[in-house]
Design a protein around this motif. Structure first.
Motif, PDB file in Angstrom:
ATOM      1  N   ILE A  54      18.359  -1.602  -2.068  1.00 37.67           N
ATOM      2  CA  ILE A  54      16.918  -1.414  -2.226  1.00 37.67           C
ATOM      3  C   ILE A  54      16.429  -2.699  -2.884  1.00 37.67           C
ATOM      4  O   ILE A  54      16.583  -2.886  -4.092  1.00 37.67           O
ATOM      5  CB  ILE A  54      16.594  -0.209  -3.134  1.00 37.67           C
ATOM      6  N   LYS A  55      15.872  -3.596  -2.100  1.00 29.72           N
ATOM      7  CA  LYS A  55      15.481  -4.908  -2.624  1.00 29.72           C
ATOM      8  C   LYS A  55      14.113  -4.790  -3.254  1.00 29.72           C
ATOM      9  O   LYS A  55      13.183  -4.267  -2.649  1.00 29.72           O
ATOM     10  CB  LYS A  55      15.468  -5.900  -1.455  1.00 29.72           C
ATOM     11  N   ARG A  56      13.983  -5.297  -4.481  1.00 31.78           N
ATOM     12  CA  ARG A  56      12.661  -5.267  -5.106  1.00 31.78           C
ATOM     13  C   ARG A  56      11.740  -6.236  -4.354  1.00 31.78           C
ATOM     14  O   ARG A  56      12.102  -7.387  -4.124  1.00 31.78           O
ATOM     15  CB  ARG A  56      12.758  -5.689  -6.575  1.00 31.78           C
ATOM     16  N   VAL A  91       9.189  -9.019  -3.276  1.00 32.88           N
ATOM     17  CA  VAL A  91       8.916 -10.304  -3.936  1.00 32.88           C
ATOM     18  C   VAL A  91       7.494 -10.333  -4.494  1.00 32.88           C
ATOM     19  O   VAL A  91       7.252 -10.832  -5.590  1.00 32.88           O
ATOM     20  CB  VAL A  91       9.116 -11.465  -2.939  1.00 32.88           C
ATOM     21  N   PRO A 145       4.926  -7.583  -5.220  1.00 32.01           N
ATOM     22  CA  PRO A 145       4.516  -6.175  -5.224  1.00 32.01           C
ATOM     23  C   PRO A 145       3.021  -5.985  -5.047  1.00 32.01           C
ATOM     24  O   PRO A 145       2.587  -5.035  -4.403  1.00 32.01           O
ATOM     25  CB  PRO A 145       4.964  -5.691  -6.610  1.00 32.01           C
ATOM     26  N   GLU A 146       2.214  -6.901  -5.603  1.00 33.06           N
ATOM     27  CA  GLU A 146       0.768  -6.674  -5.564  1.00 33.06           C
ATOM     28  C   GLU A 146       0.206  -6.841  -4.164  1.00 33.06           C
ATOM     29  O   GLU A 146      -0.919  -6.419  -3.888  1.00 33.06           O
ATOM     30  CB  GLU A 146       0.065  -7.585  -6.578  1.00 33.06           C
ATOM     31  N   LEU A 159       1.518  -5.380  -1.639  1.00 34.16           N
ATOM     32  CA  LEU A 159       1.880  -4.194  -0.859  1.00 34.16           C
ATOM     33  C   LEU A 159       0.793  -3.121  -0.943  1.00 34.16           C
ATOM     34  O   LEU A 159       0.095  -3.005  -1.949  1.00 34.16           O
ATOM     35  CB  LEU A 159       3.192  -3.593  -1.387  1.00 34.16           C
ATOM     36  N   SER A 160       0.693  -2.326   0.123  1.00 38.17           N
ATOM     37  CA  SER A 160      -0.190  -1.158   0.078  1.00 38.17           C
ATOM     38  C   SER A 160       0.464  -0.096  -0.810  1.00 38.17           C
ATOM     39  O   SER A 160       1.671  -0.156  -1.090  1.00 38.17           O
ATOM     40  CB  SER A 160      -0.384  -0.586   1.480  1.00 38.17           C
ATOM     41  N   ASP A 161      -0.324   0.871  -1.246  1.00 43.20           N
ATOM     42  CA  ASP A 161       0.224   1.966  -2.055  1.00 43.20           C
ATOM     43  C   ASP A 161       1.394   2.627  -1.335  1.00 43.20           C
ATOM     44  O   ASP A 161       2.400   2.974  -1.946  1.00 43.20           O
ATOM     45  CB  ASP A 161      -0.867   3.024  -2.315  1.00 43.20           C
ATOM     46  N   TRP A 216       4.519   0.400  -1.392  1.00 44.02           N
ATOM     47  CA  TRP A 216       5.106   0.421  -2.739  1.00 44.02           C
ATOM     48  C   TRP A 216       5.782   1.769  -3.011  1.00 44.02           C
ATOM     49  O   TRP A 216       6.876   1.843  -3.577  1.00 44.02           O
ATOM     50  CB  TRP A 216       4.027   0.131  -3.785  1.00 44.02           C
ATOM     51  N   TYR A 249       9.198   1.878  -1.440  1.00 45.26           N
ATOM     52  CA  TYR A 249      10.196   1.181  -2.256  1.00 45.26           C
ATOM     53  C   TYR A 249      10.575   2.013  -3.481  1.00 45.26           C
ATOM     54  O   TYR A 249      11.744   2.116  -3.866  1.00 45.26           O
ATOM     55  CB  TYR A 249       9.639  -0.185  -2.681  1.00 45.26           C
ATOM     56  N   LEU A 250       9.567   2.629  -4.066  1.00 46.47           N
ATOM     57  CA  LEU A 250       9.767   3.316  -5.339  1.00 46.47           C
ATOM     58  C   LEU A 250      10.510   4.649  -5.184  1.00 46.47           C
ATOM     59  O   LEU A 250      11.420   4.944  -5.948  1.00 46.47           O
ATOM     60  CB  LEU A 250       8.382   3.565  -5.943  1.00 46.47           C
TER      61      LEU A 250
END
Ligand SMILES: [Zn+2]
Lengths: 84, 1000
Positions: free
Chosen positions: A25-27, A29, A31-32, A34-36, A39, A42-43
């Motif tokens: 699960i790559k964090r 690069v 985050p801001e 990304l759409s909700d 994100w 990923y979360l």
């Protein structure tokens, strides 16, 4: 109860390890950017693989290194363990 | 007077008479008896009442499958519930009683359940006791009383238990003929072998067999083999040991019982030991269980398994009847007839459901003039408290139905045999599958999942010779596979009975609705009968796992030992499907019940969890401070003077800090040293504030978030040098924060040059707090701490009494304060120096309670008390700590829709309107005058104390849109129902401008 081969220490009892969920699960690069929903994926979203699954384990009561385990979720056979 | 004891025979010691008590009655038996054989010797017919219908029940079997004789054994602190009389070795002074039956075993008021049994069919409990919900407590009370389970001792267990880890090449489960053969083969290979058996003696079924091996009676062969195995250096023989669990990677658990057979003589021995065995391979030689036959009233006391009757006669010299009928669908029960004849019984009849045949078994019984009725079945049992007679009918072998012309015959014991089922329990637990054998009419192991093999009757070989051959062959294969060379050939010569032929009879059936006959039981322990299976199918249950749950078939300690196969076959019949398509239910550990004591081992009481003490602990103990357990740490809670209450002590400690000087042991704080050329970069990603802005020597309050944006932990971070930081974490978070940082570093950013080292135990932390704190340090000639040179939130290296210390000017109380880090080896010494030097300012040690009050007066949160994993920095009033210039863990989540709602709960202060009442923590916040249910809940109280310096109570709470509600009034409702009127205020109650830091 599994026997897990720590890539640093060798075969050890499962009680020496702690589980860290799905591997790779790559964090993101940026985050801001990304759409909700992206994100949220990923979360929260994790695979529920039937078969060989790549996961993170930590030799928490040993060398405290994290490493990768490929484990079959059907029969718990560990196919491989290796370093990050 | 042991009425049923034979004059000779058995493996009992007749010169060692044991006294015991059953249901208050004093009885005698011999050493070597089990509780079951002792009861049967004394002609005790009723030993318990059944689970649901409270029918009288007698001893049915001779082993772990016993469904009826489940007793309360022992007294006082050693009493134990749920023991099977068939597995309890008798000892002198044993006290046992039935678990069910009120007011007495012979007159049980709940027998009415039996008379009303039509109402109590499958699913009765689910259907009847559901509504109305508020009556459940009442139902439960009566149900529990009526079910009449045993009771737990009300004193502590006087015994102790141990755990033992072991490794071996081959673990053999079961020391019957197959297990012994396997061990003999393995012993010669040089492999490291463990063989376990639940009995006190090896032999299994050979303990009561008259077959011969190598020209001697089998039992002598067993004794020779056992002696040989016990001598072999590579073989460990565990007796009175049950392998009860089979887990992944050939990990098995075995419970060995040391003192259960003579509990009062325990000296320096654990009562039981848990063996945790990792083995290369396993041989499963657990044997097989004999199946009952299914017909009306087949549960009456005096109905027993045929093999059990043989075992009682030959192992224990107990003859449980004189006028005996045997009902069978196979040859093995003929051996019981032969054993009875040899024991001097003249009145024997065999009712065999099969057509006449000329097997070895029938030839032998013919020679002995034993009457056999072929093509016949027992349809019903007469007598209720004991077997008085049976009804026999002819079976039409074409239709499988019997006719209705009944012959009545007197008898006092009915031995039954429905064929055999391999004990596939451990094989199944290990992940192996089973296949239905059309030839053997049972499930046999197929497809092993781990390195194991089932041998002998566990593998469907009933004859002795076949068992031994199978064990030898499969064990040899296993050892060869493990790389062992087998040099010597083991040969053996067997003189066997080979009474193995069988023809299925799943239930005695005349084609009519089973409801029209008295109950035909499948599972005695759970009172599951044929009509229950019919009913379950009628109501739509078709899968065996569902039928099992609806009818309780195979539940409890039975775990599919006795009734499962008959139940599945009858389900197959009702569904009109082949048995193979029904499948087995899941077998789970434990194979037989295991005591909690042996599971816990020695990890109880003070060994349950490690205790951590700070380096200054001796001082606290001398002050007789009560301790608070924080994680594993013992922290002083408060320091009472003589007879002082906690309220008065905390008040005194708080005022001392506010007015003069307090000292606290804060050594339990988590301490992490971070170095490396990417240390700054790493911490920028972890903490929410701009770490790069920190000058060397500067401290900052820092919070870290989870990737979900919620507060994870907080603490003070200090930049010690360009690439060197020091962090503190909460006491409880020390280990988890450390491993969390390591996880990010190792799994996400391994390229960063960062080294994390825990210093939690290496360093101790002493807090000096109060307006006089600097004066004490000055008195001790400490340099670098002057008001001008050491600003608030800075750090300096210095010395006290020539001891190196790191001094941080930080404050969790709002007063001028210094946190002093010192090598833990000097901590107590330094503490004493500070106490001595502080005397002129009446230095006051304070504990965690005072620390909490002081921080609450300042509105500082405690992570884990005021936050609960759902509180983000904005909620906690810490929005000012979020950097806009960089990314950090959790930042993106703070922009999610849910994070920016304006009605999230926010941190506020609360005052009780009466100025006197301390609001209970956890109280719910509602509107005044709100009555309409459901009453909207606005939040809850997270911290609440009496503030000595303010002279009134204060509280912190999380309230919906709380920051916009300052001045509003609410009701705080405690769990006890107390309602307190409160007002929302700013959470900083004391010195809001922070002036008090600036004293000289
Ligand atoms: Zn390791």
């Amino acid at each position: 109860m599994l026997i897990i081969k720590c890539p640093w220490c060798g075969d050890r009892d499962e009680t020496e390890f702690s589980y860290g969920g799905e591997a790779d699960i790559k964090r993101p690069v940026a985050p801001e950017a990304l759409s909700d929903e992206e994100w949220g994926d990923y979360l929260f979203m994790r695979k529920n693989t039937k078969g060989v699954f790549k996961e993170q384990w930590n030799h928490s009561a040993g060398c405290r290194r994290w490493f990768i385990v490929e484990r079959d979720t059907v029969n718990y056979d560990i196919k491989a363990t290796y370093k990050f | 007077m042991q009425k049923n004891r034979l004059k000779s025979g058995g493996h009992i010691q007749r010169d060692d008479i044991l006294n015991f008590t059953f249901n208050g009655k004093k009885l005698q038996a011999y050493k070597g008896d089990t509780l079951a054989s002792a009861l049967l010797a004394n002609d005790i017919k009723i030993v318990g009442r059944s689970f649901k219908y409270h029918r009288p029940r007698g001893i049915f079997s001779c082993g772990p499958e016993e469904p009826n004789a489940i007793l309360q054994v022992g007294s006082g602190s050693r009493t134990e519930a749920g023991l099977k009389a068939t597995q309890v070795e008798l000892y002198d002074g044993l006290i046992a009683s039935s678990e069910k039956g009120w007011p007495s075993l012979h007159f049980d008021v709940a027998i009415i359940n039996d008379w009303l049994s039509k109402m109590f069919g499958a699913g009765f409990y689910y259907k009847t006791f559901m509504y109305p919900a508020k009556f459940w407590k009442l139902y439960e009370y009566f149900l529990r009383k009526m079910a009449g389970f045993g009771y737990a001792p009300d004193e502590n267990d006087p015994d102790y238990y141990s755990h033992h880890n072991e490794h071996c090449d081959l673990l053999i489960v079961g020391a019957g003929p197959a297990g012994i053969m396997s061990a003999l083969v393995a012993s010669q290979s040089g492999a490291n072998v463990i063989i376990v058996d639940e009995k006190e003696k090896f032999g299994g079924k050979l303990l009561y067999s008259d077959e011969k091996i190598d020209n001697t009676v089998a039992i002598e062969w067993v004794e020779r083999a056992q002696a040989e195995l016990e001598k072999a250096p590579n073989v460990k023989c565990l007796k009175r040991s049950t392998a009860f669990g089979y887990y992944d990677y050939n990990f098995l658990t075995v419970c060995e019982r040391y003192t259960d057979h003579s509990p009062e003589t325990t000296v320096n021995s654990p009562r039981q030991k848990l063996w945790r065995i990792r083995t290369q391979s396993v041989v499963l030689a657990q044997g097989a269980f004999e199946r009952p036959l299914v017909f009306s009233n087949n549960d009456r006391p005096g109905v027993m398994l045929a093999s059990a009757v043989s075992e009682y006669i030959k192992r224990f010299a107990v003859l449980p009847g004189r006028n005996i009928a045997i009902f069978t669908n196979n040859d093995s029960a003929y051996q019981t007839a032969i054993d009875l004849k040899n024991a001097g019984v003249d009145s024997i009849i065999i009712i065999d459901s099969r057509p006449e045949n000329s097997s070895a078994a029938t030839i032998k019984t013919n020679e002995l003039n034993i009457e056999v009725k072929f093509c016949s079945v027992v349809t019903n049992v007469q007598g209720s408290n004991k077997v008085e007679g049976i009804e026999i009918a002819k079976l039409n072998s074409e239709t499988g139905l019997h006719d209705n012309e009944l012959i009545y015959r007197d008898c006092d014991l009915l031995a039954i045999s429905g064929g055999w089922s391999p004990a596939v329990h451990l094989h199944s637990q290990s992940g192996g599958r089973n296949a239905w054998s059309e030839k053997l009419h049972c499930f046999i192991p197929k497809n092993t999942h781990q390195k194991n093999t089932s041998v002998g009757s566990s593998n469907g070989f009933w004859g002795l010779k076949d068992c031994l051959e199978d064990a030898k062959k499969r064990t040899s294969e296993m050892l060869t596979d493990l790389g062992y060379e087998l040099s010597e050939k083991i040969s053996f010569d067997v003189e066997e009975n080979n009474y193995v032929s069988m023809s299925p009879l799943w239930r005695v059936n005349d084609g009519k609705d089973p409801e029209s006959h008295p109950k035909q039981f499948i599972d005695y322990q759970n009172d599951t009968s044929v009509s229950d299976i019919f009913q379950a199918v009628r109501e739509g249950y078709k899968n065996i796992e569902h039928v099992k749950r609806y009818t309780a078939l195979g539940f409890g300690t039975d775990q599919g030992k006795l009734g499962n196969i008959n139940g599945m076959a009858i389900l197959a019949e009702v569904l009109n499907k082949p048995i193979a398509d029904i499948g087995t239910t899941t077998f789970r550990p434990a194979y037989t019940p295991v005591s909690f004591g042996v599971c816990a081992g020695q990890e109880i009481g003070e060994f349950f969890d490690p205790i951590r003490k700070t380096a200054i602990h001796d001082f606290h103990e001398n002050q007789t401070s009560p301790f608070e357990l924080v994680g594993q740490w013992l922290r002083p809670w408060y320091f009472p003077t003589q007879n002082e209450t906690i309220e008065n002590a905390v008040k005194r400690e708080c005022l001392a800090v506010r007015n003069s000087l307090g000292i606290m042991d804060a050594s339990t704080l988590g301490k992490i040293d971070i170095q490396g050329k990417d240390a700054l970069n790493f911490l920028e990603r972890i903490y929410t504030h701009d770490v790069s802005k920190m000058a060397i020597g500067q401290c900052a309050y820092g919070i870290m978030l989870g990737e979900d944006g919620m507060i994870k932990d907080d603490g003070v971070m200090t930049r010690m040098a360009e690439n060197h930081f020091y962090l503190t974490t909460t006491t409880g978070g020390a280990a988890s924060v450390m491993s969390w940082l390591e996880q990010w570093h190792q799994t996400e950013w391994p390229d960063l040059d960062v080294y994390l080292t825990s210093l939690t135990e290496q360093l101790s932390t002493i807090v000096l707090a109060g307006p006089n704190s600097r004066k004490v340090l000055k008195k001790l000639m400490v340099t670098g701490i002057d008001k001008e040179s050491m600003k608030f939130m800075t750090f300096v290296k210095s010395k006290i009494d020539d001891i190196d210390v790191d001094i941080f000017r930080v404050s969790f109380s709002g007063e001028l304060a210094f946190e002093i880090n010192v090598d833990s080896n000097y901590a107590l010494h330094l503490w004493n120096i500070l106490i001595e030097a502080g005397k002129e300012y009446e230095i006051t040690p304070y504990g965690t309670e005072t620390m909490h009050v002081l921080r609450a007066e300042k509105g500082f949160i405690i992570v884990g008390q005021d936050t609960d994993g759902s509180i983000n920095p904005e909620d906690a009033g810490l929005g000012w700590m979020l950097s806009r210039k960089k990314d950090f863990i959790g930042k993106r989540s703070l922009l999610r829709e849910d994070s920016i709602r304006n009605d999230r709960k926010q941190l506020v202060g609360l005052l009780s309107l009466d100025g006197k009442t301390v609001i209970p923590e956890g109280a719910q916040i509602i509107r005044k005058g709100a009555h309409k249910k459901p009453i909207p809940m606005y939040g809850h109280v997270s911290s609440s104390y009496y503030s000595p310096v303010l002279g009134h109570p204060i509280a912190m709470a999380m309230i919906e849109s709380g920051r916009d509600r300052h001045g509003e009034e609410f009701l705080a409702v405690a769990s006890c129902g107390t309602e307190i009127e409160v007002k929302v205020v700013n959470p900083v109650f004391y010195d809001p401008s922070g002036e008090r830091q600036n004293v000289e």
